[in-house]
Design a protein around this motif. Structure first.
Motif, PDB file in Angstrom:
ATOM      1  N   LYS A 139       0.814  -1.219   0.000  1.00  0.00           N
ATOM      2  CA  LYS A 139       0.000   0.000   0.000  1.00  0.00           C
ATOM      3  C   LYS A 139       0.850   1.273   0.000  1.00  0.00           C
ATOM      4  N   MET A 140       1.841   1.372   0.859  1.00  0.00           N
ATOM      5  CA  MET A 140       2.648   2.592   0.964  1.00  0.00           C
ATOM      6  C   MET A 140       3.395   2.859  -0.346  1.00  0.00           C
ATOM      7  N   GLN A 141       3.983   1.818  -0.925  1.00  0.00           N
ATOM      8  CA  GLN A 141       4.706   1.980  -2.191  1.00  0.00           C
ATOM      9  C   GLN A 141       3.747   2.352  -3.318  1.00  0.00           C
ATOM     10  N   ARG A 142       2.604   1.666  -3.384  1.00  0.00           N
ATOM     11  CA  ARG A 142       1.628   1.952  -4.435  1.00  0.00           C
ATOM     12  C   ARG A 142       1.169   3.409  -4.355  1.00  0.00           C
ATOM     13  N   GLU A 143       0.818   3.866  -3.169  1.00  0.00           N
ATOM     14  CA  GLU A 143       0.329   5.234  -3.034  1.00  0.00           C
ATOM     15  C   GLU A 143       1.438   6.250  -3.317  1.00  0.00           C
ATOM     16  N   ALA A 144       2.662   5.961  -2.909  1.00  0.00           N
ATOM     17  CA  ALA A 144       3.774   6.875  -3.195  1.00  0.00           C
ATOM     18  C   ALA A 144       4.008   6.972  -4.708  1.00  0.00           C
ATOM     19  N   VAL A 145       3.959   5.849  -5.407  1.00  0.00           N
ATOM     20  CA  VAL A 145       4.115   5.854  -6.868  1.00  0.00           C
ATOM     21  C   VAL A 145       2.974   6.636  -7.513  1.00  0.00           C
ATOM     22  N   VAL A 146       1.758   6.387  -7.052  1.00  0.00           N
ATOM     23  CA  VAL A 146       0.594   7.079  -7.616  1.00  0.00           C
ATOM     24  C   VAL A 146       0.703   8.582  -7.408  1.00  0.00           C
ATOM     25  N   TYR A 147       0.976   9.007  -6.191  1.00  0.00           N
ATOM     26  CA  TYR A 147       0.990  10.439  -5.890  1.00  0.00           C
ATOM     27  C   TYR A 147       2.134  11.171  -6.592  1.00  0.00           C
ATOM     28  N   HIS A 148       3.316  10.551  -6.613  1.00  0.00           N
ATOM     29  CA  HIS A 148       4.458  11.259  -7.207  1.00  0.00           C
ATOM     30  C   HIS A 148       4.550  11.050  -8.716  1.00  0.00           C
ATOM     31  N   HIS A 149       4.543   9.803  -9.164  1.00  0.00           N
ATOM     32  CA  HIS A 149       4.799   9.521 -10.577  1.00  0.00           C
ATOM     33  C   HIS A 149       3.553   9.654 -11.459  1.00  0.00           C
ATOM     34  N   ILE A 150       2.386   9.354 -10.924  1.00  0.00           N
ATOM     35  CA  ILE A 150       1.176   9.431 -11.742  1.00  0.00           C
ATOM     36  C   ILE A 150       0.491  10.782 -11.581  1.00  0.00           C
ATOM     37  N   ALA A 151       0.325  11.238 -10.333  1.00  0.00           N
ATOM     38  CA  ALA A 151      -0.337  12.530 -10.110  1.00  0.00           C
ATOM     39  C   ALA A 151       0.620  13.702 -10.258  1.00  0.00           C
ATOM     40  N   GLY A 152       1.919  13.452 -10.169  1.00  0.00           N
ATOM     41  CA  GLY A 152       2.893  14.522 -10.353  1.00  0.00           C
ATOM     42  C   GLY A 152       3.090  15.410  -9.142  1.00  0.00           C
ATOM     43  N   LEU A 153       2.706  14.927  -7.960  1.00  0.00           N
ATOM     44  CA  LEU A 153       2.904  15.731  -6.755  1.00  0.00           C
ATOM     45  C   LEU A 153       4.363  15.690  -6.330  1.00  0.00           C
ATOM     46  N   ARG A 154       4.803  16.745  -5.694  1.00  0.00           N
ATOM     47  CA  ARG A 154       6.155  16.762  -5.124  1.00  0.00           C
ATOM     48  C   ARG A 154       6.203  15.764  -3.977  1.00  0.00           C
ATOM     49  N   TYR A 155       7.415  15.334  -3.617  1.00  0.00           N
ATOM     50  CA  TYR A 155       7.545  14.365  -2.531  1.00  0.00           C
ATOM     51  C   TYR A 155       6.982  14.908  -1.224  1.00  0.00           C
ATOM     52  N   ALA A 156       7.144  16.189  -0.962  1.00  0.00           N
ATOM     53  CA  ALA A 156       6.616  16.780   0.273  1.00  0.00           C
ATOM     54  C   ALA A 156       5.093  16.680   0.297  1.00  0.00           C
ATOM     55  N   GLU A 157       4.452  16.915  -0.852  1.00  0.00           N
ATOM     56  CA  GLU A 157       2.991  16.818  -0.931  1.00  0.00           C
ATOM     57  C   GLU A 157       2.544  15.363  -0.804  1.00  0.00           C
ATOM     58  N   ALA A 158       3.277  14.450  -1.429  1.00  0.00           N
ATOM     59  CA  ALA A 158       2.965  13.031  -1.310  1.00  0.00           C
ATOM     60  C   ALA A 158       3.132  12.575   0.132  1.00  0.00           C
ATOM     61  N   ALA A 159       4.165  13.062   0.798  1.00  0.00           N
ATOM     62  CA  ALA A 159       4.407  12.705   2.194  1.00  0.00           C
ATOM     63  C   ALA A 159       3.241  13.132   3.081  1.00  0.00           C
ATOM     64  N   ALA A 160       2.698  14.306   2.833  1.00  0.00           N
ATOM     65  CA  ALA A 160       1.556  14.773   3.616  1.00  0.00           C
ATOM     66  C   ALA A 160       0.361  13.839   3.449  1.00  0.00           C
ATOM     67  N   SER A 165       7.348  11.255   6.322  1.00  0.00           N
ATOM     68  CA  SER A 165       8.288  12.311   5.952  1.00  0.00           C
ATOM     69  C   SER A 165       8.543  12.319   4.454  1.00  0.00           C
ATOM     70  N   GLU A 166       9.144  13.407   3.986  1.00  0.00           N
ATOM     71  CA  GLU A 166       9.496  13.522   2.575  1.00  0.00           C
ATOM     72  C   GLU A 166      10.495  12.435   2.182  1.00  0.00           C
ATOM     73  N   VAL A 167      11.446  12.155   3.058  1.00  0.00           N
ATOM     74  CA  VAL A 167      12.453  11.120   2.788  1.00  0.00           C
ATOM     75  C   VAL A 167      11.782   9.747   2.675  1.00  0.00           C
ATOM     76  N   ALA A 168      10.831   9.482   3.565  1.00  0.00           N
ATOM     77  CA  ALA A 168      10.132   8.195   3.519  1.00  0.00           C
ATOM     78  C   ALA A 168       9.282   8.079   2.251  1.00  0.00           C
ATOM     79  N   ALA A 169       8.661   9.177   1.841  1.00  0.00           N
ATOM     80  CA  ALA A 169       7.867   9.161   0.608  1.00  0.00           C
ATOM     81  C   ALA A 169       8.761   8.914  -0.596  1.00  0.00           C
ATOM     82  N   ARG A 170       9.927   9.551  -0.622  1.00  0.00           N
ATOM     83  CA  ARG A 170      10.879   9.355  -1.718  1.00  0.00           C
ATOM     84  C   ARG A 170      11.329   7.892  -1.774  1.00  0.00           C
TER      85      ARG A 170
END
Length: 190
Positions: A139-160, A165-170
């Motif tokens: 789940k965490m990896q899927r959502e991080a991929v979706v938010y950053h790579h598919i939706a185009g959100l910055r890592y800080a926005e995906a982390a929220a 954290s931003e590092v964990a989202a990255r």
């Protein structure tokens, strides 16, 4: 406030605020749909699959419209809409948790030849394989991929959205992409 260049691009009223820029003016709702509709649909497809994505896209924009424009000040309209879409997808999964799912699949043979229909079916099969592999990620990896790579959100926005954290989202996005590549490569071997 920066000049509006084009919808959805940094520094515009419909995208992310430019560095040092304050809150944006409230754009017309139809402009938000035009600028961010495709991103929201990609997020819905990635989180619930292509069958239910259109319905959840509609639910997302209906929910957004209910509180628009009286929402709290929004710095990033795209992140706001993606958060609503994420919540709608979570609600969808909760509702579907008790509903039995069909187990069999109907086999479909694509027509032979390089015609447009054949190419469309091949593209649909490729998309199906990609969405199926994405659904198999944790789940965490899927959502991080979706938010950053598919939706185009910055890592800080995906982390929220992920609640970390931003590092964990990255890290989750990188691990997710690596796992996705492995899953797709294994499927091609078979």
């Amino acid at each position: 406030m920066a000049a509006v260049n084009s919808p959805g691009h940094p520094g515009t009223a419909l995208g992310r605020p430019a560095p040092g820029e304050a809150l944006m003016a409230v754009p017309p709702f139809e402009a938000l749909v035009a600028a961010h509709g495709s991103t929201v649909l990609r997020v819905c497809r990635a989180l619930v699959g292509p069958v239910d994505a259109d319905d959840l896209w509609q639910e997302t924009f209906l929910a957004a419209l209910r509180v628009y424009p009286g929402t709290v000040p929004v710095k990033n309209w795209q992140a706001w809409l993606v958060a609503i879409a994420r919540n709608k997808c979570v609600d969808h999964h909760r509702r579907a948790a008790g509903v039995p799912q069909p187990t069999g699949q109907v086999a479909q043979e694509p027509p032979a030849g390089p015609d447009g229909v054949g190419r469309a079916l091949e593209a649909a099969e490729t998309a199906r394989r990609l969405w199926a592999a994405l659904a198999r990620l944790p789940k965490m990896q899927r959502e991080a991929v979706v938010y950053h790579h598919i939706a185009g959100l910055r890592y800080a926005e995906a982390a929220a959205l992920l609640g970390n954290s931003e590092v964990a989202a990255r890290r989750a996005a990188a691990d997710g992409m690596k796992a996705l590549r492995l899953l797709l490569a294994r499927e091609e071997e078979h």
